[in-house]
Enzyme design. Structure first.
Site, PDB file in Angstrom:
ATOM      1  N   SER A 132      -8.031   9.281   4.980  1.00 18.53           N
ATOM      2  CA  SER A 132      -8.881   9.358   3.778  1.00 18.53           C
ATOM      3  C   SER A 132     -10.245   9.886   4.190  1.00 18.53           C
ATOM      4  O   SER A 132     -10.643   9.771   5.359  1.00 18.53           O
ATOM      5  CB  SER A 132      -9.054   7.959   3.177  1.00 18.53           C
ATOM      6  OG  SER A 132     -10.095   7.954   2.226  1.00 18.53           O
ATOM      7  N   TYR A 159     -10.596  -1.455   4.445  1.00 18.02           N
ATOM      8  CA  TYR A 159      -9.809  -0.252   4.097  1.00 18.02           C
ATOM      9  C   TYR A 159     -10.348   0.948   4.875  1.00 18.02           C
ATOM     10  O   TYR A 159      -9.588   1.690   5.494  1.00 18.02           O
ATOM     11  CB  TYR A 159      -9.878   0.028   2.589  1.00 18.02           C
ATOM     12  CG  TYR A 159      -9.228   1.355   2.231  1.00 18.02           C
ATOM     13  CD1 TYR A 159      -7.844   1.477   2.209  1.00 18.02           C
ATOM     14  CD2 TYR A 159     -10.000   2.490   1.952  1.00 18.02           C
ATOM     15  CE1 TYR A 159      -7.231   2.694   1.923  1.00 18.02           C
ATOM     16  CE2 TYR A 159      -9.400   3.707   1.662  1.00 18.02           C
ATOM     17  CZ  TYR A 159      -8.016   3.798   1.641  1.00 18.02           C
ATOM     18  OH  TYR A 159      -7.416   5.006   1.365  1.00 18.02           O
TER      19      TYR A 159
HETATM   20  N1  LIG Z   1      -5.729   8.051  -4.353  1.00 22.88           N
HETATM   21  C1  LIG Z   1      -6.788   8.261  -3.591  1.00 22.88           C
HETATM   22  O1  LIG Z   1      -7.932   8.434  -4.085  1.00 22.88           O
HETATM   23  C2  LIG Z   1      -6.617   8.325  -2.087  1.00 22.88           C
HETATM   24  C3  LIG Z   1      -7.661   8.899  -1.334  1.00 22.88           C
HETATM   25  C4  LIG Z   1      -7.539   8.985   0.038  1.00 22.88           C
HETATM   26  C5  LIG Z   1      -6.412   8.512   0.665  1.00 22.88           C
HETATM   27  N2  LIG Z   1      -5.406   7.931  -0.080  1.00 22.88           N
HETATM   28  C6  LIG Z   1      -4.225   7.437   0.644  1.00 22.88           C
HETATM   29  O2  LIG Z   1      -3.092   8.109   0.144  1.00 22.88           O
HETATM   30  C7  LIG Z   1      -1.928   7.321   0.399  1.00 22.88           C
HETATM   31  C8  LIG Z   1      -1.057   7.312  -0.840  1.00 22.88           C
HETATM   32  O3  LIG Z   1      -1.768   6.658  -1.868  1.00 22.88           O
HETATM   33  P1  LIG Z   1      -1.728   7.119  -3.379  1.00 22.88           P
HETATM   34  O4  LIG Z   1      -3.099   7.484  -3.755  1.00 22.88           O
HETATM   35  O5  LIG Z   1      -0.635   8.063  -3.623  1.00 22.88           O
HETATM   36  O6  LIG Z   1      -1.450   5.701  -4.065  1.00 22.88           O
HETATM   37  P2  LIG Z   1      -0.258   5.136  -4.970  1.00 22.88           P
HETATM   38  O7  LIG Z   1       0.004   6.015  -6.128  1.00 22.88           O
HETATM   39  O8  LIG Z   1      -0.653   3.706  -5.229  1.00 22.88           O
HETATM   40  O9  LIG Z   1       1.015   5.171  -4.017  1.00 22.88           O
HETATM   41  C9  LIG Z   1       1.147   4.276  -2.932  1.00 22.88           C
HETATM   42  C10 LIG Z   1       2.558   4.362  -2.380  1.00 22.88           C
HETATM   43  O10 LIG Z   1       2.642   3.509  -1.226  1.00 22.88           O
HETATM   44  C11 LIG Z   1       3.775   2.665  -1.359  1.00 22.88           C
HETATM   45  N3  LIG Z   1       3.510   1.375  -0.725  1.00 22.88           N
HETATM   46  C12 LIG Z   1       2.424   0.594  -0.898  1.00 22.88           C
HETATM   47  N4  LIG Z   1       2.576  -0.560  -0.202  1.00 22.88           N
HETATM   48  C13 LIG Z   1       3.777  -0.488   0.413  1.00 22.88           C
HETATM   49  C14 LIG Z   1       4.511  -1.382   1.254  1.00 22.88           C
HETATM   50  N5  LIG Z   1       4.030  -2.587   1.590  1.00 22.88           N
HETATM   51  N6  LIG Z   1       5.723  -0.989   1.722  1.00 22.88           N
HETATM   52  C15 LIG Z   1       6.236   0.225   1.357  1.00 22.88           C
HETATM   53  N7  LIG Z   1       5.597   1.101   0.570  1.00 22.88           N
HETATM   54  C16 LIG Z   1       4.380   0.742   0.090  1.00 22.88           C
HETATM   55  C17 LIG Z   1       3.990   2.508  -2.855  1.00 22.88           C
HETATM   56  O11 LIG Z   1       5.370   2.271  -3.134  1.00 22.88           O
HETATM   57  P3  LIG Z   1       5.997   0.888  -3.686  1.00 22.88           P
HETATM   58  O12 LIG Z   1       4.974   0.214  -4.549  1.00 22.88           O
HETATM   59  O13 LIG Z   1       7.243   1.326  -4.400  1.00 22.88           O
HETATM   60  O14 LIG Z   1       6.318   0.107  -2.435  1.00 22.88           O
HETATM   61  C18 LIG Z   1       3.617   3.907  -3.375  1.00 22.88           C
HETATM   62  O15 LIG Z   1       4.724   4.754  -3.316  1.00 22.88           O
HETATM   63  C19 LIG Z   1      -2.435   5.959   0.856  1.00 22.88           C
HETATM   64  O16 LIG Z   1      -2.302   5.854   2.260  1.00 22.88           O
HETATM   65  C20 LIG Z   1      -3.900   5.974   0.462  1.00 22.88           C
HETATM   66  O17 LIG Z   1      -4.679   5.144   1.299  1.00 22.88           O
HETATM   67  C21 LIG Z   1      -5.488   7.840  -1.424  1.00 22.88           C
END
Ligand SMILES: NC(=O)c1ccc[n+]([C@@H]2O[C@H](COP(=O)([O-])OP(=O)(O)OC[C@H]3O[C@@H](n4cnc5c(N)ncnc54)[C@H](OP(=O)(O)O)[C@@H]3O)[C@@H](O)[C@H]2O)c1
Length: 258
Positions: A143, A155
């Site tokens: 991130s 985080y």
């Molecule tokens: N959105 C942002 O602004 C942003 C910015 C920078 C970085 N990121 C990073 O991008 C990545 C993806 O996030 P996103 O933004 O796409 O969020 P999201 O829409 O909430 O997706 C998160 C994904 O992670 C899975 N997950 C969460 N906890 C888990 C667990 N304990 N075991 C297995 N799977 C798990 C969830 O699946 P299930 O609930 O089905 O398990 C879901 O598919 C993360 O690493 C996040 O830190 C996000």
């Protein structure tokens, strides 16, 4: 469940493909001709995605219903990785909003288990087969918080680990034929903030990225060998400027950003 891969199509394993950035990675890699291994907790959403990509382009998916916060969940995915995949996307992750010392310790520990321990363990499981084959790619989703550790200290710490770990590993992997990338997006329009109990209401709409665009930038950076991928020009400039600032000013910017 969709039948597992049996022919010579390349295979990509994506963690957290049930929404957001992970779902965009899964759809794009399927469209690029990969069969998939889909790993998350929500079995219904995993099945729906497997069906969607099967209908769209005949992609075959293996489904692993796992909680990556648990040793058992990580071991299940690690076993599959040891058998060999062409691409690993360590995407699953989450954050919990709030003042550090007021948050539940168990929640913070789960955050480290998913954001850090799983990334390290799955990378460790995938690499021997990739190095033996002399090819393969790993994308670890970090991130922009790795560069601007603002509120949500634990985080930001997890994402600093992912970024630093990945960059260090890139040096170790030099000459092996295996590529690795730390993907460092800014705000992305996913379920992430809602799940973590945070709001993006104060974030200017222009600063919120589309997950498909994040994936396009990541894969194109991977092709040109960039170890750190920062999607979007505005965020690139922000990170470059941050590197020129004294720490006290970086902390000020972080406090306002996050
Ligand atoms: N959105 C942002 O602004 C942003 C910015 C920078 C970085 N990121 C990073 O991008 C990545 C993806 O996030 P996103 O933004 O796409 O969020 P999201 O829409 O909430 O997706 C998160 C994904 O992670 C899975 N997950 C969460 N906890 C888990 C667990 N304990 N075991 C297995 N799977 C798990 C969830 O699946 P299930 O609930 O089905 O398990 C879901 O598919 C993360 O690493 C996040 O830190 C996000």
């Amino acid at each position: 469940m969709v039948p597992p891969t049996t022919d010579n199509r390349p295979v990509a394993l994506v963690t957290g493909p049930t929404s957001g950035i992970g779902r965009s990675f899964a759809r794009r890699l399927a469209a690029d001709g990969y069969d998939l291994v889909l790993c998350a907790r929500d079995a219904e959403r995993l099945k729906a995605l497997a069906q969607e990509v099967a209908d769209a382009q005949g992609t075959r998916s293996e489904i692993l219903v796992v909680d990556l916060a648990t040793p058992e969940g990580r071991a299940t995915v690690a076993d599959r990785l040891a058998a060999g995949v062409d691409v690993l996307v360590n995407n699953a992750g989450g954050m919990s909003n709030g003042t550090f010392w007021e948050q539940d310790l168990a929640v913070l520990e789960r955050q480290i288990d998913v954001n850090v321990t799983a990334v390290m363990a799955l990378t460790h499981a995938a690499l021997p087969a990739m190095v033996r084959a002399g090819s393969g790619s790993i994308i670890n989703v970090a991130s922009i918080a790795a560069f601007f550790p603002g509120r949500g200290g634990s985080y930001a710490g997890t994402k600093s680990y992912v970024s630093g770990f990945t960059q260090a590993l890139a040096s170790e992997l030099h000459g092996t034929g295996v590529r690795i990338q730390a993907l460092c997006p800014g705000f992305v329009d996913t379920e992430f903030h809602e799940r973590g109990g945070a709001s993006t209401d104060a974030v200017p709409p222009k600063a919120i990225l589309n997950p498909d665009d994040v994936v396009t930038a990541s894969l194109s950076d991977l092709e040109r060998g960039a170890v750190v991928s920062i999607p979007n020009t505005r965020y690139k400039i922000l990170v470059m400027s941050g590197k020129l600032l004294p720490p006290v000013l970086t902390n000020w910017v972080s406090g306002r950003l996050f």
